[in-house]
Motif scaffolding. Structure first.
Motif, PDB file in Angstrom:
ATOM      1  N   ALA A   4       0.690  -1.145   0.029  1.00 29.08           N
ATOM      2  CA  ALA A   4       0.214   0.003   0.002  1.00 29.08           C
ATOM      3  C   ALA A   4       0.994   1.148   0.162  1.00 29.08           C
ATOM      4  CB  ALA A   4      -0.927  -0.058   1.215  1.00 29.08           C
ATOM      5  N   ARG A   5       1.803   1.066   0.593  1.00 29.60           N
ATOM      6  CA  ARG A   5       2.764   2.381   0.787  1.00 29.60           C
ATOM      7  C   ARG A   5       3.474   2.715  -0.724  1.00 29.60           C
ATOM      8  NH1 ARG A   5       6.842   1.326   5.948  1.00 29.60           N
ATOM      9  NH2 ARG A   5       5.019   1.598   7.675  1.00 29.60           N
ATOM     10  N   CYS A   6       3.783   1.569  -1.402  1.00 27.73           N
ATOM     11  CA  CYS A   6       4.368   1.877  -2.673  1.00 27.73           C
ATOM     12  C   CYS A   6       3.317   2.306  -3.720  1.00 27.73           C
ATOM     13  CB  CYS A   6       5.050   0.805  -3.374  1.00 27.73           C
ATOM     14  SG  CYS A   6       6.682   0.429  -2.500  1.00 27.73           S
ATOM     15  N   ALA A   7       2.084   1.722  -3.571  1.00 34.87           N
ATOM     16  CA  ALA A   7       1.011   2.186  -4.267  1.00 34.87           C
ATOM     17  C   ALA A   7       0.567   3.629  -4.193  1.00 34.87           C
ATOM     18  CB  ALA A   7      -0.291   1.169  -4.004  1.00 34.87           C
ATOM     19  N   GLY A   8       0.601   4.006  -2.886  1.00 31.10           N
ATOM     20  CA  GLY A   8       0.418   5.272  -2.848  1.00 31.10           C
ATOM     21  C   GLY A   8       1.274   6.431  -3.283  1.00 31.10           C
ATOM     22  N   VAL A   9       2.675   5.832  -3.067  1.00 31.59           N
ATOM     23  CA  VAL A   9       3.696   6.705  -3.875  1.00 31.59           C
ATOM     24  C   VAL A   9       3.312   6.923  -5.159  1.00 31.59           C
ATOM     25  CG1 VAL A   9       6.143   7.106  -4.290  1.00 31.59           C
ATOM     26  CG2 VAL A   9       5.204   6.275  -2.334  1.00 31.59           C
ATOM     27  N   LYS A  10       3.312   5.834  -5.941  1.00 36.68           N
ATOM     28  CA  LYS A  10       2.716   5.516  -7.169  1.00 36.68           C
ATOM     29  C   LYS A  10       1.513   6.660  -7.761  1.00 36.68           C
ATOM     30  CE  LYS A  10       2.969   2.677 -11.208  1.00 36.68           C
ATOM     31  NZ  LYS A  10       2.941   0.917 -11.793  1.00 36.68           N
ATOM     32  N   LYS A  11       0.559   6.623  -6.831  1.00 36.73           N
ATOM     33  CA  LYS A  11      -0.465   7.234  -7.295  1.00 36.73           C
ATOM     34  C   LYS A  11      -0.436   8.898  -7.288  1.00 36.73           C
ATOM     35  CE  LYS A  11      -5.367   8.093  -5.488  1.00 36.73           C
ATOM     36  NZ  LYS A  11      -6.224   7.298  -4.455  1.00 36.73           N
ATOM     37  N   THR A  12       0.404   9.242  -6.420  1.00 40.74           N
ATOM     38  CA  THR A  12       0.466  10.870  -6.393  1.00 40.74           C
ATOM     39  C   THR A  12       1.871  11.400  -7.129  1.00 40.74           C
ATOM     40  OG1 THR A  12       1.394  10.819  -4.178  1.00 40.74           O
ATOM     41  CG2 THR A  12      -0.823  11.104  -4.341  1.00 40.74           C
ATOM     42  N   PHE A  13       2.952  10.528  -6.978  1.00 40.93           N
ATOM     43  CA  PHE A  13       4.065  11.091  -7.814  1.00 40.93           C
ATOM     44  C   PHE A  13       3.883  11.193  -9.259  1.00 40.93           C
ATOM     45  CE2 PHE A  13       8.510   9.823  -9.337  1.00 40.93           C
ATOM     46  CZ  PHE A  13       9.229  10.974  -9.058  1.00 40.93           C
ATOM     47  N   LYS A  14       4.418  12.211  -9.814  1.00 34.05           N
ATOM     48  CA  LYS A  14       4.234  12.504 -11.184  1.00 34.05           C
ATOM     49  C   LYS A  14       5.333  12.001 -12.311  1.00 34.05           C
ATOM     50  CE  LYS A  14       2.313  17.202  -9.967  1.00 34.05           C
ATOM     51  NZ  LYS A  14       2.334  18.733  -9.884  1.00 34.05           N
ATOM     52  N   GLY A  15       6.353  11.493 -11.556  1.00 37.28           N
ATOM     53  CA  GLY A  15       7.359  11.029 -12.354  1.00 37.28           C
ATOM     54  C   GLY A  15       7.222   9.338 -12.408  1.00 37.28           C
ATOM     55  N   LYS A  16       8.182   8.637 -12.727  1.00 39.72           N
ATOM     56  CA  LYS A  16       7.939   7.092 -12.586  1.00 39.72           C
ATOM     57  C   LYS A  16       8.576   6.525 -11.114  1.00 39.72           C
ATOM     58  CE  LYS A  16      10.396   3.285 -15.301  1.00 39.72           C
ATOM     59  NZ  LYS A  16      11.621   2.908 -16.277  1.00 39.72           N
ATOM     60  N   THR A  17       7.446   5.426 -10.919  1.00 42.68           N
ATOM     61  CA  THR A  17       7.722   4.763  -9.764  1.00 42.68           C
ATOM     62  C   THR A  17       7.816   3.325 -10.125  1.00 42.68           C
ATOM     63  OG1 THR A  17       6.542   5.863  -8.270  1.00 42.68           O
ATOM     64  CG2 THR A  17       7.044   4.022  -7.485  1.00 42.68           C
ATOM     65  N   THR A  18       9.100   2.506  -9.746  1.00 47.55           N
ATOM     66  CA  THR A  18       9.126   1.257 -10.122  1.00 47.55           C
ATOM     67  C   THR A  18       9.523   0.222  -8.761  1.00 47.55           C
ATOM     68  OG1 THR A  18      10.159   1.581 -12.441  1.00 47.55           O
ATOM     69  CG2 THR A  18      10.610  -0.573 -11.320  1.00 47.55           C
ATOM     70  N   ASN A  19       8.614  -0.493  -8.455  1.00 51.18           N
ATOM     71  CA  ASN A  19       8.754  -1.532  -7.395  1.00 51.18           C
ATOM     72  C   ASN A  19       9.911  -2.406  -7.538  1.00 51.18           C
ATOM     73  OD1 ASN A  19       6.587  -0.050  -6.397  1.00 51.18           O
ATOM     74  ND2 ASN A  19       5.033  -2.073  -6.471  1.00 51.18           N
ATOM     75  N   LEU A  20      10.617  -2.568  -6.478  1.00 51.00           N
ATOM     76  CA  LEU A  20      11.783  -3.603  -6.462  1.00 51.00           C
ATOM     77  C   LEU A  20      11.529  -4.380  -5.239  1.00 51.00           C
ATOM     78  CD1 LEU A  20      14.531  -4.089  -7.747  1.00 51.00           C
ATOM     79  CD2 LEU A  20      15.637  -2.555  -6.171  1.00 51.00           C
ATOM     80  N   TYR A  21      11.357  -5.619  -5.708  1.00 54.94           N
ATOM     81  CA  TYR A  21      11.348  -6.728  -4.560  1.00 54.94           C
ATOM     82  C   TYR A  21      12.750  -7.299  -3.947  1.00 54.94           C
ATOM     83  CZ  TYR A  21       6.307  -6.469  -5.214  1.00 54.94           C
ATOM     84  OH  TYR A  21       4.909  -5.757  -5.701  1.00 54.94           O
ATOM     85  N   VAL A  22      12.878  -7.295  -2.840  1.00 55.95           N
ATOM     86  CA  VAL A  22      14.069  -7.768  -2.316  1.00 55.95           C
ATOM     87  C   VAL A  22      13.669  -8.734  -1.121  1.00 55.95           C
ATOM     88  CG1 VAL A  22      15.513  -5.569  -2.548  1.00 55.95           C
ATOM     89  CG2 VAL A  22      14.413  -5.822  -0.669  1.00 55.95           C
ATOM     90  N   ASN A  23      14.669  -9.514  -0.571  1.00 60.83           N
ATOM     91  CA  ASN A  23      14.573 -10.348   0.477  1.00 60.83           C
ATOM     92  C   ASN A  23      14.980  -9.795   1.625  1.00 60.83           C
ATOM     93  OD1 ASN A  23      14.528 -12.387   2.124  1.00 60.83           O
ATOM     94  ND2 ASN A  23      16.029 -13.649   1.097  1.00 60.83           N
ATOM     95  N   GLY A  24      14.007  -9.253   2.671  1.00 68.34           N
ATOM     96  CA  GLY A  24      14.166  -8.523   3.702  1.00 68.34           C
ATOM     97  C   GLY A  24      14.968  -9.162   4.781  1.00 68.34           C
ATOM     98  N   THR A  25      15.074 -10.444   4.684  1.00 65.28           N
ATOM     99  CA  THR A  25      15.794 -11.072   5.778  1.00 65.28           C
ATOM    100  C   THR A  25      17.220 -11.407   5.444  1.00 65.28           C
ATOM    101  OG1 THR A  25      15.218 -13.367   4.719  1.00 65.28           O
ATOM    102  CG2 THR A  25      13.615 -12.392   6.284  1.00 65.28           C
ATOM    103  N   ASN A  26      17.650 -10.932   4.375  1.00 70.29           N
ATOM    104  CA  ASN A  26      18.945 -11.198   3.825  1.00 70.29           C
ATOM    105  C   ASN A  26      19.552  -9.710   3.392  1.00 70.29           C
ATOM    106  OD1 ASN A  26      21.526 -11.734   2.681  1.00 70.29           O
ATOM    107  ND2 ASN A  26      20.673 -13.619   1.598  1.00 70.29           N
ATOM    108  N   MET A  27      19.970  -9.140   4.438  1.00 63.36           N
ATOM    109  CA  MET A  27      20.540  -7.703   4.161  1.00 63.36           C
ATOM    110  C   MET A  27      21.605  -7.385   2.951  1.00 63.36           C
ATOM    111  SD  MET A  27      19.238  -4.868   4.790  1.00 63.36           S
ATOM    112  CE  MET A  27      18.530  -4.861   6.594  1.00 63.36           C
ATOM    113  N   PRO A  28      22.432  -8.578   2.888  1.00 66.19           N
ATOM    114  CA  PRO A  28      23.590  -8.662   1.682  1.00 66.19           C
ATOM    115  C   PRO A  28      22.981  -8.716   0.827  1.00 66.19           C
ATOM    116  CG  PRO A  28      24.283  -9.867   3.617  1.00 66.19           C
ATOM    117  CD  PRO A  28      23.012  -9.535   3.993  1.00 66.19           C
ATOM    118  N   SER A  29      21.850  -9.271   0.320  1.00 64.49           N
ATOM    119  CA  SER A  29      21.184  -9.535  -0.667  1.00 64.49           C
ATOM    120  C   SER A  29      20.443  -8.396  -1.330  1.00 64.49           C
ATOM    121  CB  SER A  29      20.163 -10.627  -0.542  1.00 64.49           C
ATOM    122  OG  SER A  29      18.978 -10.544  -1.737  1.00 64.49           O
TER     123      SER A  29
END
Length: 338
Positions: free
Chosen positions: A193-218
């Motif tokens: 929902a956070r990223c969807a909200g950013v994309k809704k109002t941001f006038k530029g380009k928003t790209t979601n990038l999925y990462v493995n939050g349990t592996n910080m080096p990754s």
């Protein structure tokens, strides 16, 4: 954002602000009181309840090592000490295992449960069992769109869509053109929902990038690779303080000119904002979420109170922290409560 939506958001924020004021009065009345809070998060010096001892289970989806949840827990412990509550804290980022923790609390016959609904469908059955057992349940932090449908008494947290939209507008003000929104757990409703909200109002380009939050080096290597791939990215948006600090390293490793902004705050994040490594953070006041969740169950049991009348959530954010106001927050962050 339409006028009705803004009006409702302001109304909810006022409720949270009033609760915050009450918390400040009881917990931060003097310099010596502040020192006491640093040494003992209970800080139950004055006005400790003489009501019968009750047991409350707080069950979250916290991942190991995420300092955000330390603030939640400190707030919960402070309320528990004041209210003569035995607090049983547990967490698991696996939604099925989190649901099992709710069942454990039911088996222990606790007097109340405070739970996060990061993945509401996975928690629905366990919450229903708690209600069937006569145990009052409140929600916080995750599940602002689902708590009411699942029959929870109250909800304390941030409307993530509202926060995301405000974040997007902030990026517009700063002249950003192209951002990546880093999501550390796919399918987590609040993060999406956070990223969807950013994309809704941001006038530029928003790209979601999925990462493995349990592996910080990754996490670091994935963000670095994306920045090297697209040199036009001018902002990295992260959804938690530890990920923002890692993103700063990724920017350096990639030789990128991108700036970093984030949701959520901790002590290290305050320093990073002061130093200019992070442009701004959205604070949802996790200490307050933990405090109000436990305190609300005590109020319900001892006086039949429930905030919002079971109809509306109590919003604890969003509040922007940047160089213009970070100094005022820093003294509380140093105590580990912001």
């Amino acid at each position: 954002m339409d006028r009705t939506f803004r009006t409702r958001s302001r109304r909810f924020a006022l409720v949270a602000a009033a609760a915050t004021a009450a918390l400040i009065v009881t917990g931060c009345s003097s310099d010596s009181g502040g020192k006491k809070a640093e040494e003992d998060t209970g800080n139950a010096s004055a006005g400790k309840a003489d009501t019968p001892r009750m047991k409350v289970a707080m069950i979250t989806h916290a991942a190991p090592g995420d300092t955000f949840w330390d603030l939640i827990r400190k707030g919960a412990e402070a309320a528990a000490a004041k209210d003569n509550v035995e607090l049983v804290y547990s967490s698991n980022p696996d939604s099925a295992k989190q649901a099992n923790l709710v069942q454990n609390a039911i088996d222990q016959k606790v007097d109340g449960i405070a739970v996060t609904l990061a993945k509401p469908d996975a928690m629905k059955s366990a919450v229903a069992k708690a209600k069937a057992a006569g145990i009052p349940v409140v929600g916080f932090n995750g599940g602002v769109d689902d708590w009411k449908d699942q029959g929870l008494l109250e909800y304390f947290g941030q409307d993530e869509s509202v926060a995301g939209e405000a974040f997007g507008e902030k990026l517009n003000e700063l002249g950003a053109k192209n951002n990546i929104c880093v999501i550390q757990e796919q399918g987590h409703v609040a993060l999406e929902a956070r990223c969807a909200g950013v994309k809704k109002t941001f006038k530029g380009k928003t790209t979601n990038l999925y990462v493995n939050g349990t592996n910080m080096p990754s996490v670091k290597s994935t963000i670095t690779a994306k920045l090297k791939q697209d040199s036009s990215i001018d902002y990295v948006v992260t959804l938690g303080a530890p990920f923002a600090l890692t993103a700063v390293q990724s920017v350096d490793d990639a030789g990128s000119k991108a700036k970093v902004a984030t949701f959520d705050l901790n002590k290290e994040m305050v320093s990073a904002i002061e130093d200019g490594d992070i442009q701004f953070a959205v604070d949802q006041q996790p200490y307050l979420q933990g405090y109000l969740s436990v305190d609300s169950l005590w109020l319900y049991k001892t006086n039949g109170n429930f905030s919002g009348g079971g109809q509306e959530p109590v919003l604890t954010g969003p509040a922007f922290v940047d160089k213009s106001n970070v100094e005022a927050i820093a003294k509380f962050a140093a105590k580990g409560t912001r």
